[in-house]
Design an enzyme around this catalytic site. Structure first.
Site, PDB file in Angstrom:
ATOM      1  N   VAL A  15       0.835  -1.210   0.000  1.00 10.68           N
ATOM      2  CA  VAL A  15       0.000   0.000   0.000  1.00 10.68           C
ATOM      3  C   VAL A  15       0.870   1.261   0.000  1.00 10.68           C
ATOM      4  O   VAL A  15       0.638   2.195  -0.782  1.00 10.68           O
ATOM      5  CB  VAL A  15      -0.958  -0.005   1.218  1.00 10.68           C
ATOM      6  CG1 VAL A  15      -1.845   1.230   1.186  1.00 10.68           C
ATOM      7  CG2 VAL A  15      -1.801  -1.274   1.243  1.00 10.68           C
ATOM      8  N   GLU A 131      -9.918   5.936   5.243  1.00 12.39           N
ATOM      9  CA  GLU A 131     -10.743   5.372   4.157  1.00 12.39           C
ATOM     10  C   GLU A 131     -10.243   3.994   3.728  1.00 12.39           C
ATOM     11  O   GLU A 131     -11.035   3.116   3.366  1.00 12.39           O
ATOM     12  CB  GLU A 131     -10.721   6.340   2.950  1.00 12.39           C
ATOM     13  CG  GLU A 131     -11.677   5.980   1.848  1.00 12.39           C
ATOM     14  CD  GLU A 131     -13.137   5.981   2.308  1.00 12.39           C
ATOM     15  OE1 GLU A 131     -13.697   7.045   2.515  1.00 12.39           O
ATOM     16  OE2 GLU A 131     -13.712   4.884   2.469  1.00 12.39           O
ATOM     17  N   VAL A 134     -11.375   0.165   5.496  1.00 12.84           N
ATOM     18  CA  VAL A 134     -12.568  -0.657   5.265  1.00 12.84           C
ATOM     19  C   VAL A 134     -12.845  -0.780   3.772  1.00 12.84           C
ATOM     20  O   VAL A 134     -13.013   0.219   3.073  1.00 12.84           O
ATOM     21  CB  VAL A 134     -13.816  -0.037   5.961  1.00 12.84           C
ATOM     22  CG1 VAL A 134     -15.045  -0.906   5.733  1.00 12.84           C
ATOM     23  CG2 VAL A 134     -13.565   0.154   7.450  1.00 12.84           C
ATOM     24  N   GLY A 136     -11.064  -1.558   1.179  1.00 12.50           N
ATOM     25  CA  GLY A 136     -10.032  -1.106   0.223  1.00 12.50           C
ATOM     26  C   GLY A 136     -10.411   0.113  -0.593  1.00 12.50           C
ATOM     27  O   GLY A 136     -10.518   1.228  -0.080  1.00 12.50           O
ATOM     28  N   GLY A 189      -1.016 -15.571  -2.596  1.00 13.71           N
ATOM     29  CA  GLY A 189      -0.589 -14.486  -1.703  1.00 13.71           C
ATOM     30  C   GLY A 189      -1.749 -13.653  -1.174  1.00 13.71           C
ATOM     31  O   GLY A 189      -1.555 -12.511  -0.754  1.00 13.71           O
ATOM     32  N   GLU A 192      -3.683 -12.990   4.794  1.00 17.53           N
ATOM     33  CA  GLU A 192      -2.907 -12.165   5.730  1.00 17.53           C
ATOM     34  C   GLU A 192      -1.794 -13.034   6.325  1.00 17.53           C
ATOM     35  O   GLU A 192      -1.890 -14.272   6.309  1.00 17.53           O
ATOM     36  CB  GLU A 192      -3.818 -11.694   6.880  1.00 17.53           C
ATOM     37  CG  GLU A 192      -4.981 -10.833   6.444  1.00 17.53           C
ATOM     38  CD  GLU A 192      -4.603  -9.373   6.188  1.00 17.53           C
ATOM     39  OE1 GLU A 192      -3.551  -8.926   6.673  1.00 17.53           O
ATOM     40  OE2 GLU A 192      -5.370  -8.696   5.482  1.00 17.53           O
ATOM     41  N   LYS A 207     -13.578  -4.358  10.391  1.00  9.57           N
ATOM     42  CA  LYS A 207     -14.191  -3.388   9.457  1.00  9.57           C
ATOM     43  C   LYS A 207     -15.633  -3.115   9.867  1.00  9.57           C
ATOM     44  O   LYS A 207     -16.087  -1.964   9.852  1.00  9.57           O
ATOM     45  CB  LYS A 207     -14.121  -3.944   8.032  1.00  9.57           C
ATOM     46  CG  LYS A 207     -12.686  -4.117   7.531  1.00  9.57           C
ATOM     47  CD  LYS A 207     -12.628  -4.919   6.240  1.00  9.57           C
ATOM     48  CE  LYS A 207     -11.197  -5.166   5.797  1.00  9.57           C
ATOM     49  NZ  LYS A 207     -11.044  -6.170   4.769  1.00  9.57           N
ATOM     50  N   GLY A 304      -5.486  -4.786  -2.361  1.00  7.64           N
ATOM     51  CA  GLY A 304      -4.583  -4.611  -3.505  1.00  7.64           C
ATOM     52  C   GLY A 304      -3.967  -3.223  -3.507  1.00  7.64           C
ATOM     53  O   GLY A 304      -4.460  -2.299  -2.885  1.00  7.64           O
TER      54      GLY A 304
HETATM   55  N1  HSE Z   1      -7.253  -9.496   3.837  1.00 10.62           N
HETATM   56  C1  HSE Z   1      -8.263  -8.561   3.438  1.00 10.62           C
HETATM   57  C2  HSE Z   1      -9.159  -9.201   2.416  1.00 10.62           C
HETATM   58  C3  HSE Z   1      -7.723  -7.285   2.864  1.00 10.62           C
HETATM   59  O1  HSE Z   1      -8.911 -10.317   1.989  1.00 10.62           O
HETATM   60  O2  HSE Z   1     -10.144  -8.586   2.072  1.00 10.62           O
HETATM   61  C4  HSE Z   1      -7.249  -6.371   3.925  1.00 10.62           C
HETATM   62  O3  HSE Z   1      -8.249  -6.039   4.812  1.00 10.62           O
END
Ligand code: HSE
Length: 428
Positions: A15, A131, A134, A136, A189, A192, A207, A304
């Protein structure tokens, strides 16, 4: 022109690197939009010389994010390190105490320590924006805090963990077991570092706690979320649910009822043809219902590099324009705690069971359901070769307690060869 807006960025993973790229590539565009130059003063990360595909030569380097947080030449501290305590929290606290606004993508820290940090921000005349924490790239925080400010929100729900949705989609589409789909997500990948954050519903629960706080004007309370993960979902359930016209989703729901605030993050059945039912792969969806707007649906990438960096840059531009909002939309003193609802609103349930194929078993099963005032809406028994008959039941609306008691009784009386599986069917 207003003086440049100066950033200090801590954490240069996916990020952080994405944020550097946008700020560098779109400097002129962002400056035109905000009427200010956006300038990176200094950065900090674990490994200085790692190849990230972006040059760091124009910025100062700080070994310690806590030192970065209090530098006089930054206006905002951007925390992209992660973790609920330790250096990330200390650095955020240092920035706030030093009078710097904070931008973070750290949902866990906000869900658990949000109030403490919001108080610290207010005390120091600062602001925390998040922002990216939650869903992405979906601007759901903005939608709730700004676009929908004129509404009394009644329900917020959605699919907020792309990894879980990817696993459930692959199980359905590729006929994979949970283990196989998990291994595939791992190889890509998606998981987490601690996979339980994803599959245990914890990441999505963080979230939901944040969205609940904004939607209902209460302090975030992660500990009261009824949390269940997806590891109990089997390919048999996915197929059986499909056969009855449903999809299984890890669904977060937060709603205010006469009994208090109901917050759930659990595998649920949703109609296959609904927007949530048709959501596939790693995409997120948040549904918000309010008295004036009725219902809105936000859909987009929940993780992402590009999508999450896009959300961070939106916070940067808001602060550069001087737009400040209290952390959870209201000053901390105006947030009112809402009692946790101890029982869920009634719902229909899906029950899957393997009945011992002996005369009278089905009568006993329906008897147990009747004893708990559970009425059957639909039922199906599949052909089978062995001594256990697969049976699916969709109930009319009932309570979770009644379902749990009925399942326990069926198991104790050995009416099924394994404990029946029960999932809530969410009303959409
Ligand atoms: N690991 C989360 C997901 C992304 O798969 O949505 C980060 O919060």
């Amino acid at each position: 022109m207003t003086p440049p807006f100066r950033l200090g960025i801590a954490g240069l993973g996916t990020v952080g690197t994405g944020v550097l790229e946008i700020i560098q590539q779109d400097a002129a565009l962002l400056s035109r939009k905000t009427c200010r130059d956006i300038y990176i003063s200094a950065v900090s990360a674990r490994a200085r010389h790692k190849d990230r595909g972006v040059s760091l030569s124009n910025f100062d380097w700080e070994e310690n994010p806590i030192d970065l947080a209090s530098r006089p030449d930054i206006d905002v501290f951007i925390e992209l390190i992660g973790g609920t305590k330790g250096v990330s929290k200390e650095a955020v606290e240092t920035a706030l105490i030093s009078g710097k606004d904070v931008i973070t993508a750290n949902k866990a820290m906000l869900a658990i320590h949000g109030i403490e940090l919001a108080e610290l921000a207010e005390k120091n005349g600062c602001c925390i924006r998040y922002e990216a924490a939650v869903a992405g790239g979906i601007p759901v925080i903005k939608a709730l805090q700004e676009g929908l400010i004129g509404n009394r929100i009644s329900r917020v729900m959605g699919v907020m963990n792309g990894t879980c949705n990817y696993i459930l989609t692959r199980m359905e589409k590729a006929n994979m077991s949970y283990k196989e789909a998990f291994a595939e997500a791992d190889a890509l990948g998606f998981l987490e570092a601690d996979p339980n954050l994803d599959i245990g519903g914890i990441d999505a629960g963080h979230k939901l706690a944040i969205l609940s706080a904004i939607a209902f004007g209460c302090p975030p309370n992660f500990n009261t979320i009824n949390l269940e993960g997806i590891d109990q979902v089997t390919i048999e359930d996915i197929k059986a649910a499909a056969d009855m016209g449903f999809k299984i989703k890890l669904l977060g729901v937060s709603q205010k009822t006469t009994r208090g605030l109901e917050q759930r993050m659990q595998p649920c059945l949703v109609p296959a043809l609904s927007s949530l039912g048709q959501l596939e792969g790693g995409t997120n969806m948040v549904v918000i219902e309010g008295d004036s707007v009725e219902q809105i649906i936000l859909r987009g990438p929940g993780a992402g590099k590009g999508p999450t960096a896009s959300a961070v840059v939106s916070d940067i531009c808001d602060l550069a324009r001087g737009w400040k909002i209290p952390t959870f939309g209201l000053p901390v003193k105006n947030l009112s705690p809402i009692e946790n609802s101890l029982s869920d609103l009634p719902a229909s349930y899906y029950l899957r069971m393997l009945l011992l194929d002996e005369s009278g078993t089905l009568a006993k099963i329906t008897g147990v359901l009747s004893d708990h005032s559970i009425s059957i809406d639909r039922m199906r028994q599949y052909s089978h070769d062995d001594k256990t008959a697969p049976v699916l039941i969709v109930t009319h609306k009932t309570t979770r307690n009644a379902i749990d008691e009925a399942v326990t009784e069926m198991t104790e009386n050995k009416l099924t060869s394994q404990p029946p599986v029960a999932f809530r069917i969410e009303d959409l």
